[in-house]
Enzyme design. Structure first.
Site, PDB file in Angstrom:
ATOM      1  N   GLN A 104      39.731 -18.058 -25.138  1.00  0.00           N
ATOM      2  CA  GLN A 104      38.669 -17.210 -24.606  1.00  0.00           C
ATOM      3  C   GLN A 104      37.674 -16.834 -25.692  1.00  0.00           C
ATOM      4  OE1 GLN A 104      40.720 -12.867 -24.618  1.00  0.00           O
ATOM      5  NE2 GLN A 104      41.826 -14.411 -23.394  1.00  0.00           N
ATOM      6  N   HIS A 106      34.437 -13.573 -26.344  1.00  0.00           N
ATOM      7  CA  HIS A 106      33.838 -12.340 -25.841  1.00  0.00           C
ATOM      8  C   HIS A 106      32.338 -12.328 -26.123  1.00  0.00           C
ATOM      9  CE1 HIS A 106      37.855 -11.074 -25.108  1.00  0.00           C
ATOM     10  NE2 HIS A 106      38.168 -10.967 -26.386  1.00  0.00           N
ATOM     11  N   GLU A 123      37.250  -7.325 -31.731  1.00  0.00           N
ATOM     12  CA  GLU A 123      38.604  -6.781 -31.728  1.00  0.00           C
ATOM     13  C   GLU A 123      39.391  -7.245 -32.953  1.00  0.00           C
ATOM     14  OE1 GLU A 123      39.748  -8.337 -27.942  1.00  0.00           O
ATOM     15  OE2 GLU A 123      40.508 -10.226 -28.762  1.00  0.00           O
ATOM     16  N   HIS A 182      39.231 -17.825 -29.372  1.00  0.00           N
ATOM     17  CA  HIS A 182      40.555 -17.439 -29.847  1.00  0.00           C
ATOM     18  C   HIS A 182      41.569 -17.431 -28.717  1.00  0.00           C
ATOM     19  CE1 HIS A 182      38.796 -13.664 -28.348  1.00  0.00           C
ATOM     20  NE2 HIS A 182      40.043 -13.268 -28.105  1.00  0.00           N
ATOM     21  N   ARG A 202      36.898 -16.878 -20.118  1.00  0.00           N
ATOM     22  CA  ARG A 202      37.956 -17.864 -20.345  1.00  0.00           C
ATOM     23  C   ARG A 202      37.361 -19.252 -20.530  1.00  0.00           C
ATOM     24  NH1 ARG A 202      39.942 -15.254 -15.807  1.00  0.00           N
ATOM     25  NH2 ARG A 202      41.409 -13.569 -16.299  1.00  0.00           N
TER      26      ARG A 202
END
Length: 345
Positions: A104, A106, A123, A182, A202
């Site tokens: 996936q 972001h 993150e 990642h 995804r």
């Protein structure tokens, strides 16, 4: 207004890849659902189902984090910037990956500029437990890009060969800036610290072919950072191992810096038995318990527990907070800069 240390009810999230680590409140979830995430600090928009933490104990029990930020922004945030929606800027989770998570990516700030319904998500993972052959995927290999990844997905072959595979162990910290392709591998449990977003695109889902888990190829390809793109000189290292990070020791605390990013920093603290003051500057501090019988107490003797995998928020106005240890303990300390590198969506 001086706010006390705040601990919240965990929000459990069923996931296709989840395990059996989390305790389930009676009747809260179907027993056949795998629980992949426990959100221990969250303040997302109302469009995200069950995305706002509620204080579990103490004088503010029953109040949501969002309501506290909205009614007392200075007391909670100090000089930290809220999200554009006026919420708390970070989200903290525990992830229990019994199976591989999807590959996936972001949204990046550039993508969000053109798609205001999306939100930036950077993150970091701190590995709590990992099997002997555990790994994660982080980033594309040099020379790989969105086009080569799209071709591999279309052909159904060679997808994983384009990703950087990294063995991980307990104590490792992996930083994942927005735009980094990642995946978290199976047999790993992590604490995830991230910007306040639930937007995930995804790329590939291990051929699960689950209609409830669609791919988002066009959006993902617009966000993916090529493998050979230079990183920012201020970015945190891709992976930091606690075992290899020198400690700064003072007053019974050994502190190791695991992550420095524009949105947050993460330190690992080894604590001797006793009482340890927590310094709060102009922004809130987040504590995540890792080991030990710990409590967090403020100057008015308002206290809450800090058990392993508990998250406690010390608002910017919290007066004289300290950690009390019945025995040696370990804690993650997360701090928010007064001026984040990006305005969070």
């Amino acid at each position: 207004m001086r706010l006390p240390p705040l601990r919240f009810h965990p929000i459990l999230k069923p996931r296709a890849w989840g395990g059996d680590h989390f305790d389930r409140p009676a009747g809260a979830l179907d027993t056949d659902q795998s629980i992949g995430e426990s959100w221990t600090l969250a303040d997302l928009p109302t469009s995200v189902a069950d995305g706002r933490s509620v204080v579990e104990s103490g004088p503010l029990a029953g109040h949501s984090l969002h309501d506290l930020v909205e009614s007392n922004p200075d007391a909670v945030l100090g000089t930290a910037a809220p999200t554009v929606a006026g919420g708390f800027p970070l989200l903290v989770k525990t992830l229990d990956a019994a199976k591989n998570l999807s590959v996936q990516v972001h949204p990046t700030p550039r993508y969000v500029e053109d798609h205001p319904d999306a939100a930036v998500k950077t993150e970091s993972w701190f590995v709590l437990e990992a099997g002997p052959d555990a790994f994660i995927y982080r980033g594309l290999r040099p020379g790989a890009d969105a086009d080569s990844l799209r071709r591999a997905i279309a052909s159904g072959d060679g997808i994983l060969d384009l990703l950087v595979k990294i063995p991980v162990a307990a104590g490792d910290c992996i930083h994942l800036p927005s735009g980094t392709c990642h995946a978290l591998g199976a047999d790993v449990r992590v604490i995830e610290v991230q910007t306040a977003s639930d937007t995930t695109f995804r790329v590939w889902d291990w051929d699960r072919n689950d209609p409830d888990r669609p791919l988002h190829l066009d959006a993902a390809m617009a966000c993916i950072t090529p493998g050979d793109s230079p990183s920012s000189p201020t970015a945190s290292a891709p992976l930091t191992r606690r075992s290899e990070t020198p400690a700064v020791e003072a007053h019974g605390v050994r502190r190791r810096r695991l992550c420095t990013a524009g949105e947050f920093t993460i330190d690992h603290l080894d604590l001797d038995a006793g009482t340890h003051a927590v310094t709060i500057g102009s922004t809130p501090v987040i504590l995540v318990g890792l080991a030990g019988d710990l409590s967090v107490v403020d100057a008015e003797d308002r206290r809450t527990r800090l058990a392993p995998e508990d998250t406690v928020l010390l608002p910017a106005s919290c007066d004289g907070p300290r950690i009390e240890c019945e025995s040696p303990g370990r804690v993650l300390q997360v701090e928010i800069p007064a001026k984040p590198g990006v305005r969070l969506a």
